[in-house]
Design a protein around this motif. Structure first.
Motif, PDB file in Angstrom:
ATOM      1  N   MET A 166       0.918  -1.221  -0.196  1.00 20.22           N
ATOM      2  CA  MET A 166      -0.082   0.112   0.083  1.00 20.22           C
ATOM      3  C   MET A 166       1.173   1.322   0.139  1.00 20.22           C
ATOM      4  O   MET A 166       1.712   1.334   0.648  1.00 20.22           O
ATOM      5  N   PRO A 167       0.664   2.176  -0.882  1.00 19.64           N
ATOM      6  CA  PRO A 167       1.543   3.360  -1.051  1.00 19.64           C
ATOM      7  C   PRO A 167       1.340   4.175   0.259  1.00 19.64           C
ATOM      8  O   PRO A 167       0.340   4.067   0.938  1.00 19.64           O
ATOM      9  N   LYS A 168       2.574   4.902   0.814  1.00 21.01           N
ATOM     10  CA  LYS A 168       2.562   5.679   1.950  1.00 21.01           C
ATOM     11  C   LYS A 168       2.023   7.147   1.705  1.00 21.01           C
ATOM     12  O   LYS A 168       1.702   7.407   0.282  1.00 21.01           O
ATOM     13  N   LEU A 169       1.769   7.683   2.800  1.00 22.62           N
ATOM     14  CA  LEU A 169       1.094   9.049   2.599  1.00 22.62           C
ATOM     15  C   LEU A 169       1.822   9.905   1.639  1.00 22.62           C
ATOM     16  O   LEU A 169       1.081  10.573   0.765  1.00 22.62           O
ATOM     17  N   HIS A 170       3.172   9.871   1.910  1.00 28.05           N
ATOM     18  CA  HIS A 170       4.080  10.886   1.058  1.00 28.05           C
ATOM     19  C   HIS A 170       4.103  10.601  -0.504  1.00 28.05           C
ATOM     20  O   HIS A 170       4.073  11.498  -1.322  1.00 28.05           O
ATOM     21  N   GLN A 171       3.861   9.100  -0.607  1.00 33.80           N
ATOM     22  CA  GLN A 171       3.898   8.746  -2.105  1.00 33.80           C
ATOM     23  C   GLN A 171       2.605   9.318  -2.623  1.00 33.80           C
ATOM     24  O   GLN A 171       2.603   9.620  -4.068  1.00 33.80           O
ATOM     25  N   ILE A 172       1.326   9.115  -1.964  1.00 38.00           N
ATOM     26  CA  ILE A 172       0.108   9.569  -2.603  1.00 38.00           C
ATOM     27  C   ILE A 172       0.291  10.986  -2.786  1.00 38.00           C
ATOM     28  O   ILE A 172      -0.265  11.256  -3.793  1.00 38.00           O
ATOM     29  N   ILE A 173       0.855  11.812  -2.091  1.00 33.87           N
ATOM     30  CA  ILE A 173       0.918  13.222  -2.203  1.00 33.87           C
ATOM     31  C   ILE A 173       1.706  13.667  -3.476  1.00 33.87           C
ATOM     32  O   ILE A 173       1.333  14.528  -4.169  1.00 33.87           O
ATOM     33  N   GLU A 174       2.762  12.760  -3.489  1.00 36.14           N
ATOM     34  CA  GLU A 174       3.567  13.286  -4.570  1.00 36.14           C
ATOM     35  C   GLU A 174       3.120  12.853  -5.855  1.00 36.14           C
ATOM     36  O   GLU A 174       3.294  13.368  -6.888  1.00 36.14           O
ATOM     37  N   GLN A 175       2.440  11.758  -6.068  1.00 39.84           N
ATOM     38  CA  GLN A 175       1.761  11.118  -7.007  1.00 39.84           C
ATOM     39  C   GLN A 175       0.414  12.437  -7.391  1.00 39.84           C
ATOM     40  O   GLN A 175       0.301  12.674  -8.587  1.00 39.84           O
ATOM     41  N   HIS A 176      -0.054  13.018  -6.339  1.00 35.09           N
ATOM     42  CA  HIS A 176      -1.125  14.037  -6.652  1.00 35.09           C
ATOM     43  C   HIS A 176      -0.477  15.358  -7.307  1.00 35.09           C
ATOM     44  O   HIS A 176      -1.184  15.957  -8.045  1.00 35.09           O
ATOM     45  N   TRP A 177       0.667  15.503  -6.952  1.00 35.08           N
ATOM     46  CA  TRP A 177       1.438  16.614  -7.522  1.00 35.08           C
ATOM     47  C   TRP A 177       1.415  16.580  -9.143  1.00 35.08           C
ATOM     48  O   TRP A 177       1.697  17.552  -9.659  1.00 35.08           O
ATOM     49  N   GLN A 178       1.749  15.256  -9.718  1.00 36.39           N
ATOM     50  CA  GLN A 178       1.917  14.946 -11.111  1.00 36.39           C
ATOM     51  C   GLN A 178       0.565  14.751 -11.564  1.00 36.39           C
ATOM     52  O   GLN A 178       0.404  15.460 -12.840  1.00 36.39           O
ATOM     53  N   GLN A 179      -0.428  14.174 -11.114  1.00 37.73           N
ATOM     54  CA  GLN A 179      -1.646  13.821 -11.492  1.00 37.73           C
ATOM     55  C   GLN A 179      -2.779  14.128 -10.434  1.00 37.73           C
ATOM     56  O   GLN A 179      -3.142  13.352  -9.633  1.00 37.73           O
ATOM     57  N   PRO A 180      -2.901  15.579 -10.379  1.00 35.75           N
ATOM     58  CA  PRO A 180      -3.753  15.901  -9.130  1.00 35.75           C
ATOM     59  C   PRO A 180      -5.308  15.319  -9.123  1.00 35.75           C
ATOM     60  O   PRO A 180      -5.944  15.038 -10.119  1.00 35.75           O
ATOM     61  N   LYS A 181      -5.659  15.034  -7.614  1.00 39.87           N
ATOM     62  CA  LYS A 181      -6.822  14.197  -7.434  1.00 39.87           C
ATOM     63  C   LYS A 181      -7.824  15.112  -7.168  1.00 39.87           C
ATOM     64  O   LYS A 181      -7.385  15.986  -6.050  1.00 39.87           O
ATOM     65  N   PRO A 182      -9.149  15.421  -7.642  1.00 38.04           N
ATOM     66  CA  PRO A 182      -9.973  16.371  -7.007  1.00 38.04           C
ATOM     67  C   PRO A 182     -10.185  16.159  -5.626  1.00 38.04           C
ATOM     68  O   PRO A 182     -10.278  17.381  -4.799  1.00 38.04           O
ATOM     69  N   TRP A 183     -10.337  15.114  -4.839  1.00 41.13           N
ATOM     70  CA  TRP A 183     -10.731  14.901  -3.517  1.00 41.13           C
ATOM     71  C   TRP A 183      -9.501  15.479  -2.770  1.00 41.13           C
ATOM     72  O   TRP A 183      -9.722  16.124  -1.716  1.00 41.13           O
ATOM     73  N   LEU A 184      -8.378  15.154  -3.323  1.00 39.88           N
ATOM     74  CA  LEU A 184      -7.184  15.628  -2.531  1.00 39.88           C
ATOM     75  C   LEU A 184      -7.018  17.087  -2.706  1.00 39.88           C
ATOM     76  O   LEU A 184      -6.334  17.704  -1.447  1.00 39.88           O
ATOM     77  N   ARG A 185      -7.182  17.741  -3.780  1.00 38.09           N
ATOM     78  CA  ARG A 185      -6.960  19.253  -3.896  1.00 38.09           C
ATOM     79  C   ARG A 185      -8.174  19.926  -2.943  1.00 38.09           C
ATOM     80  O   ARG A 185      -7.549  20.806  -2.141  1.00 38.09           O
TER      81      ARG A 185
END
Length: 339
Positions: A1-20
């Motif tokens: 399972m991806p760690k929190l920092h990995q999820i956020i860094e993936q969000h930087w490249q491919q933004p996720k509406p719910w995280l935004r």
């Protein structure tokens, strides 16, 4: 399972509406803090030391992965070719020692950090590391009083040290994006407007950046060198030897896929790739099991320190260098009025 920092860094490249939705308010707070720190520095409210030689800061407004180290190496080498005695200071990210360290031929990545040690070996320039870049600069000048210019590897937001020139490295892949944001909703340390206040911007990793060309805009591309054996650098690799062999690659850098793609561009077919965290410690046991394993020069400096060379006989290094156009060293010397 991806760690929190990995999820956020993936969000930087491919933004996720719910995280935004969750992170946007935090980015607004971060923006105010970053703006206040810079305003305090410009207004003289931040204690900031001036060293007796010019300081050229090469940094970024991204949280890593902009391709800065090859550009620092190219700039230092360019200044040396102009006959300038140049030194390098750095925080030395990833090292375990806390004291200021002036590098010698016997320095290790544990003492100096992987990137400063790589720069030292690539350029031969005096290098000092420390959490206080001013203290590192003082130590560097004490050990090497002939130094005329100090290049600070990173430290754009390190306002405790006065600087004479600011250079920002900006990745070409982000020049066409309109969704960049500050931490944590995006990967920016400072807003894009900061680019207007620096002396030069180097767009790395592409051609014909969309920024309007000017005397303050530079383009950088990476070129691969000749692959060599880690434990015997004088031995270069004939790619024909890879036929019918199991080939793998490992990289402990930001955006390791860039390294893997560089290998593929040379016609090397990789059966396995191993992406490690940036600055990760690496041992022979961490490497993939293969007949040929390719690594970066940044990882090579960590593997080459005091290890059994026989255990690394199958490990090969792909060196890279940055080509900067126009001549960045010439620009720096012109700004400093040094002939």
């Amino acid at each position: 399972m991806p760690k929190l920092h990995q999820i956020i860094e993936q969000h930087w490249q491919q933004p996720k509406p719910w995280l935004r939705v969750l992170l946007k308010p935090l980015s607004a707070v971060f923006a105010r803090i970053a703006a206040k720190r810079r305003q305090d520095f410009l207004a003289g409210r931040t204690p900031s030391e001036k060293l007796p030689v010019p300081i050229v800061v090469v940094g970024n407004i991204h949280a890593g992965g902009a391709g800065k180290t090859p550009i620092v190496s190219a700039l230092v080498s360019g200044l040396q070719q102009h006959g300038v005695n140049v030194g390098i200071i750095s925080r030395g990210y990833g090292r375990t020692e806390k004291n200021v360290h002036v590098l010698t031929a016997n320095s290790t990545a544990v003492q100096a950090g992987d990137e400063p040690l790589l720069l030292y070996r690539q350029t031969g320039a005096p290098v000092a590391v420390g959490s206080s870049r001013a203290a590192a600069g003082r130590a560097l000048l004490a050990a090497h009083p002939q130094v005329q210019i100090i290049v600070a590897d990173d430290g754009l937001q390190h306002y405790a040290l006065q600087r004479d020139i600011e250079i920002v490295v900006f990745p070409f892949a982000d020049t066409a994006r309109d969704d960049l944001d500050l931490l944590p909703n995006g990967g920016l340390r400072e807003p894009l407007s900061r680019l207007a206040s620096v002396d030069a911007v180097v767009v790395s990793g592409g051609q014909n950046p969309i920024f309007r060309p000017s005397e303050h805009m530079f383009a950088s591309r990476v070129e691969s060198g000749q692959i060599y054996r880690l434990n015997q650098p004088s031995e270069q690799l004939d790619l024909g030897r890879l036929k019918n062999s199991r080939v793998a690659a490992a990289a402990g850098i930001a955006k390791p896929e860039r390294f893997f793609n560089s290998l593929r561009a040379l016609g090397i077919e990789l059966q396995q790739t191993l992406a490690l965290p940036d600055h990760a410690a690496i041992t022979p046991q961490d490497l993939p099991h293969a007949d040929f394993v390719f690594i970066t020069e940044k990882d090579a400096v960590k593997l080459s320190d005091g290890l059994d060379s026989d255990a690394l006989n199958h490990v090969w290094v792909l060196p890279i260098c940055a080509i900067i156009e126009p001549d960045l060293a010439d620009f720096v010397l012109g700004r400093l009025n040094i002939e």
